[in-house]
Write an enzyme that holds these catalytic residues in place. Structure first.
Site, mmCIF file in Angstrom:
data_model
loop_
_atom_site.group_PDB
_atom_site.id
_atom_site.type_symbol
_atom_site.label_atom_id
_atom_site.label_comp_id
_atom_site.label_asym_id
_atom_site.label_seq_id
_atom_site.Cartn_x
_atom_site.Cartn_y
_atom_site.Cartn_z
ATOM 1 N N ASN A 1 0.867 -1.184 0.000
ATOM 2 C CA ASN A 1 0.000 0.000 0.000
ATOM 3 C C ASN A 1 0.904 1.234 0.000
ATOM 4 O O ASN A 1 1.472 1.593 1.025
ATOM 5 C CB ASN A 1 -0.889 -0.040 1.256
ATOM 6 C CG ASN A 1 -1.760 1.196 1.374
ATOM 7 O OD1 ASN A 1 -1.844 2.014 0.457
ATOM 8 N ND2 ASN A 1 -2.421 1.338 2.517
ATOM 9 N N TRP A 2 1.024 1.850 -1.165
ATOM 10 C CA TRP A 2 1.934 2.998 -1.286
ATOM 11 C C TRP A 2 1.299 4.311 -0.832
ATOM 12 O O TRP A 2 1.912 5.361 -0.895
ATOM 13 C CB TRP A 2 2.429 3.109 -2.743
ATOM 14 C CG TRP A 2 3.331 1.989 -3.150
ATOM 15 C CD1 TRP A 2 3.941 1.093 -2.307
ATOM 16 C CD2 TRP A 2 3.736 1.609 -4.476
ATOM 17 N NE1 TRP A 2 4.698 0.187 -3.029
ATOM 18 C CE2 TRP A 2 4.584 0.495 -4.363
ATOM 19 C CE3 TRP A 2 3.464 2.119 -5.748
ATOM 20 C CZ2 TRP A 2 5.165 -0.128 -5.471
ATOM 21 C CZ3 TRP A 2 4.030 1.502 -6.858
ATOM 22 C CH2 TRP A 2 4.873 0.392 -6.716
ATOM 23 N N LYS A 3 0.050 4.240 -0.441
ATOM 24 C CA LYS A 3 -0.666 5.418 0.075
ATOM 25 C C LYS A 3 -0.456 6.623 -0.847
ATOM 26 O O LYS A 3 -0.428 6.457 -2.065
ATOM 27 C CB LYS A 3 -0.232 5.702 1.516
ATOM 28 C CG LYS A 3 -0.345 4.454 2.389
ATOM 29 C CD LYS A 3 -0.198 4.701 3.858
ATOM 30 C CE LYS A 3 -0.364 3.385 4.606
ATOM 31 N NZ LYS A 3 -0.288 3.491 6.044
ATOM 32 N N HIS B 1 -9.779 1.428 4.644
ATOM 33 C CA HIS B 1 -8.512 1.593 5.368
ATOM 34 C C HIS B 1 -8.719 2.591 6.512
ATOM 35 O O HIS B 1 -9.478 3.550 6.369
ATOM 36 C CB HIS B 1 -7.417 2.091 4.408
ATOM 37 C CG HIS B 1 -6.055 2.042 5.034
ATOM 38 N ND1 HIS B 1 -5.623 3.013 5.913
ATOM 39 C CD2 HIS B 1 -5.050 1.148 4.942
ATOM 40 C CE1 HIS B 1 -4.397 2.702 6.325
ATOM 41 N NE2 HIS B 1 -4.025 1.565 5.747
ATOM 42 N N GLU C 1 -5.802 -4.724 10.794
ATOM 43 C CA GLU C 1 -4.782 -3.689 10.978
ATOM 44 C C GLU C 1 -5.084 -2.879 12.243
ATOM 45 O O GLU C 1 -5.934 -1.980 12.218
ATOM 46 C CB GLU C 1 -4.784 -2.733 9.783
ATOM 47 C CG GLU C 1 -4.434 -3.376 8.475
ATOM 48 C CD GLU C 1 -3.776 -2.361 7.540
ATOM 49 O OE1 GLU C 1 -2.615 -2.568 7.193
ATOM 50 O OE2 GLU C 1 -4.425 -1.367 7.180
HETATM 51 P P1 PGA Z 1 2.611 0.349 7.775
HETATM 52 O O1 PGA Z 1 1.175 0.601 7.069
HETATM 53 O O2 PGA Z 1 3.161 -0.919 7.220
HETATM 54 O O3 PGA Z 1 3.426 1.553 7.391
HETATM 55 O O4 PGA Z 1 2.364 0.272 9.244
HETATM 56 C C1 PGA Z 1 0.281 -0.451 6.892
HETATM 57 C C2 PGA Z 1 -1.012 0.056 6.314
HETATM 58 O O5 PGA Z 1 -1.440 1.180 6.608
HETATM 59 O O6 PGA Z 1 -1.657 -0.639 5.525
#
Ligand code: PGA
Length: 292
Positions: free
Chosen positions: A10-12, A124, A203
């Site tokens: 997930n590159w956001k 998310h 998560e």
């Molecule tokens: P992180 O993010 O690996 O940087 O904790 C995970 C996510 O938000 O899916």
């Protein structure tokens, strides 16, 4: 030996379009080279019998980079290794609940499919927190994604305060139940594709981006709670065959294997550690080397 393991990047909103393209190219090239080399060094039958049967790597760039990253994935298929494993796919980080219409600024499943998207992250915690997405919004998105034969990656998880006051299980049950209200996983009669798939990512919100993952036993417990909740919606066989539960939250090279738990956790959703080739490739290596 696991059948299918998911490694979802997930590159956001962390990369510019060019950076996302470069990263996809680098990851795919290096991955391809390693796998082809390995394949050449091993007899076909041995190669087929060893390690996880299928590693699904899913790259989820921002909307504006989907088209280019999709092309890169399409042009770099691993043609020299046996089909059915080692696949790269394209995922999006969100979608709108309607397929078409006067919805300024939104992006639909139909548009995503045009670009080769197969997976869609839904709900998310950053969208729940900053964009005020509700469980009902998430439910509508899960439905439109499934209706369009895409695979939802449904994110659920408790905040730190919810965990502190002992509400983790309740939050998970609520989020999963509301997200899946009236959701059907059987394909309509006569459809080409069989039962639809669903990925649920546990998560814990307070762990995302913190650099400190949750204890694997806690993730295991959460996966059990989610599985139990699923029984209210689907039969055991559908749950086992068509629903994968994965973990996300500060996954890195040092802890990734702790979150692959036979029969409970089938992969990981990774943010920070997916943003450079140097951090991401070791994750692939960990998964391909240690599940023989
Ligand atoms: P992180 O993010 O690996 O940087 O904790 C995970 C996510 O938000 O899916």
């Amino acid at each position: 030996m696991k059948n299918k393991i998911y490694l979802i990047a997930n590159w956001k909103m962390q990369l510019l379009n060019k950076e996302a393209e470069n990263l996809a190219t680098q990851i795919i090239q290096e991955y391809k080279n390693t796998r082809i080399q390995e394949y050449k060094n091993t007899r076909i039958q041995e190669y087929k019998n060893t390690r996880i049967q299928e590693l699904k790597i899913i790259l989820c760039p921002t909307f504006t980079a989907l088209s280019k990253v999709g092309e890169i994935i399409k042009n770099c298929q691993l043609s020299n290794v046996p089909a059915g494993r080692d696949q790269m796919s394209l995922g999006s980080q969100d979608v709108f609940e309607h397929e078409k219409g006067a919805y300024t600024g939104e992006v639909s499943t139909l548009q995503l499919k045009e670009l080769g998207v197969e997976y869609v992250i839904v709900g998310h915690s950053e969208r729940r927190q900053y964009l005020k997405e509700t469980d009902e919004d998430v439910n509508r998105k899960v439905k439109v994604v499934l209706d369009n034969n895409l695979v939802p990656i449904l994110c659920v998880g408790e905040t730190f305060d919810e965990r502190r006051i002992g509400k983790t299980d309740l939050v998970l049950i609520r989020q999963v139940s509301r997200a899946l209200a009236d959701v059907k996983l059987d394909a309509p009669k006569g459809a080409m594709k069989g039962v639809k798939e669903l990925i649920i990512a546990y998560e814990p919100v307070w762990v995302i981006g913190s650099g400190q993952a949750i204890a694997p036993t806690d993730a295991e417990h959460a996966a059990r709670v989610i599985k139990q909740t699923l029984l209210d919606f689907f039969d055991q066989e559908t749950i086992e065959k068509n629903i994968a539960i994965i973990y996300g939250g500060s996954v890195d090279e040092s802890n990734i294997n702790d979150f692959i738990i036979d029969g409970l956790l089938d992969g990981v959703l990774v943010g920070g550690a997916s943003l450079t080739k140097e951090k991401f490739m070791p994750l692939i290596r960990q998964l391909t080397n240690s599940h023989e």
